[in-house]
Design an enzyme around this catalytic site. Structure first.
Site, PDB file in Angstrom:
ATOM      1  CD  GLU A  44      -3.067  -0.923  -0.187  1.00  0.00           C
ATOM      2  OE1 GLU A  44      -3.089   0.205  -0.501  1.00  0.00           O
ATOM      3  OE2 GLU A  44      -3.713  -1.582  -0.522  1.00  0.00           O
TER       4      GLU A  44
ATOM      5  CB  CYS B 188     -15.273   0.559 -13.987  1.00  0.00           C
ATOM      6  SG  CYS B 188     -16.332   1.750 -13.880  1.00  0.00           S
TER       7      CYS B 188
ATOM      8  CB  CYS C 166     -20.984  -1.496 -19.481  1.00  0.00           C
ATOM      9  SG  CYS C 166     -20.357   0.423 -19.255  1.00  0.00           S
TER      10      CYS C 166
ATOM     11  CB  CYS D 176     -19.402  -4.361 -15.659  1.00  0.00           C
ATOM     12  SG  CYS D 176     -19.495  -3.554 -13.971  1.00  0.00           S
TER      13      CYS D 176
ATOM     14  CB  CYS E 130     -24.182   0.536 -13.707  1.00  0.00           C
ATOM     15  SG  CYS E 130     -23.020   1.814 -14.213  1.00  0.00           S
TER      16      CYS E 130
HETATM   17  S1  SF4 Z   1     -21.417  -0.909 -15.675  1.00  0.00           S
HETATM   18 FE1  SF4 Z   1     -21.151   0.887 -14.709  1.00  0.00          FE
HETATM   19  S2  SF4 Z   1     -19.709   0.041 -13.037  1.00  0.00           S
HETATM   20 FE2  SF4 Z   1     -19.527  -1.228 -14.648  1.00  0.00          FE
HETATM   21  S3  SF4 Z   1     -18.114  -1.029 -16.138  1.00  0.00           S
HETATM   22 FE3  SF4 Z   1     -19.928   0.042 -16.902  1.00  0.00          FE
HETATM   23  S4  SF4 Z   1     -19.940   2.212 -15.955  1.00  0.00           S
HETATM   24 FE4  SF4 Z   1     -18.231   0.893 -14.691  1.00  0.00          FE
END
Ligand code: SF4
Length: 350
Positions: A43, A196, A203, A206, A212
């Site tokens: 970190e 993201c 997306c 995701c 989202c």
């Molecule tokens: S759906 Fe939303 S959280 Fe997922 S990659 Fe796309 S913008 Fe990012």
């Protein structure tokens, strides 16, 4: 409302990135926790630096100083030299201070609570939360640039950073689960780093694509908004690079306080708008055609390089000549290394 953290953890169980300091999710769920020393070091190194750049340094530090006791007993100069090239050198000094405080005040055992971690040198709110969550599974919320971006998109928050930081942190806190908070902290970071991403979020794959808000609104790629930065100023400086007939270079340890503090460097002027010449000894100094350029967080630096050869009996007013067996260019911070790369061709002794 569906459980966002469970969806993300299920994704993490399959897609967790492999890191030298990380215990994979399957092992963690079997009760294995990572070495807090390795987590803490990762970190500190990751502050302002990418995972790709940190991997090798982390391995090297763990190899040379496998425990916090070893690091606490290390020579400052060895640690600074091992850190060379990673940048933001105050972190290396704080790394040592913190290791010594953990040994002196905690018997060599990292404390597991946020407040006790925060009290250690070089550990701010972000690092305290990250170590408490990742190393000890404390339900602390870890908010870095990745997490801010993911939160801004998940909730379609258009207020610009840094003003929106508190709102984004509050959303991140509300999502932090009591169960597996360490894996969850790493999962949000991984999501931000691999799916993201800043420019073109993936997306379609995701785990949060359904809930989202920015994906639904079509605004993901423009978030998070940021208040425009002021133009980065430029500072100028002069460095003096002298090489003795036996191949030794004139170097000095920079003052503890200030930029590149405690690191090796070339004697030179202050850095500012119009630096005054301050050669370390009287000689015929020749300017190089090229200047060294380096960008720090808050300014660009342009260093004019003056070079000269020196006799064995030269007595500089500052710095000391280091012979090739006592000096490796790898021990120089990047800005000073750029000077070396430009100057050493002119000052070859062979
Ligand atoms: S759906 Fe939303 S959280 Fe997922 S990659 Fe796309 S913008 Fe990012």
């Amino acid at each position: 409302m569906r459980d966002l953290s469970s969806d993300l953890l299920a994704w993490y169980d399959v897609h967790a990135r492999d890191m030298p300091w990380r215990v994979p999710p399957a092992q963690r769920q079997a009760g294995v926790l990572p070495d807090p020393y390795a987590v803490w070091m990762s970190e500190i190194m990751l502050q302002q630096t990418t995972v790709a750049a940190v991997r090798d340094y982390h391995r090297k530090f763990l190899r040379i100083w496998p425990t916090v006791h070893d690091l606490a007993a290390a020579d400052d100069a060895d640690v600074m030299a091992a850190w060379a090239g990673l940048g933001y050198y105050a972190r290396a000094r704080n790394l040592l201070k913190c290791a010594r405080a953990v040994v002196a005040d905690h018997g060599g055992v990292f404390p597991d609570a946020y407040a006790a971690l925060l009290a250690l040198p070089g550990i701010g709110p972000y690092t305290a939360a990250a170590v408490a969550a990742i190393a000890f599974d404390r339900p602390e919320t870890v908010v870095d640039g990745n997490v801010e971006r993911v939160m801004a998109r998940l909730y379609d928050i258009h207020a610009p950073l840094p003003g929106s930081k508190a709102a984004l942190t509050a959303q991140a806190k509300a999502l932090t689960p009591q169960d597996r908070p360490g894996d969850y902290a790493q999962a949000v970071m991984d999501l931000g780093a691999t799916i993201c991403t800043p420019r073109s979020p993936a997306c379609g794959i995701c785990p949060w694509r359904d809930p989202c808000a920015a994906r639904v609104a079509g605004t993901a790629a423009e978030l998070p908004k940021k208040t425009p930065k002021k133009k980065t100023p430029t500072r100028f400086g002069i460095v003096y690079v002298a090489r003795r007939t036996d191949g030794a270079w004139l170097l000095e340890t920079r003052p503890e306080k200030g930029l590149l503090g405690g690191m090796l460097g070339w004697p030179g002027s202050e850095w500012g708008d119009d630096p005054e010449a301050a050669p370390p000894f009287a000689a015929e100094w020749t300017p190089l055609d090229a200047e060294a350029r380096h960008t720090f967080t808050h300014f660009h630096l342009r260093l004019k390089i003056m070079t000269t050869h020196a006799d064995l009996d030269t007595k500089p007013e500052r710095g000391q000549f280091l012979t090739p067996d006592a000096f490796s260019p790898a021990a120089l911070p990047t800005a000073m290394r750029k000077v070396f790369d430009l100057a050493h061709v002119t000052l070859r002794s062979d």
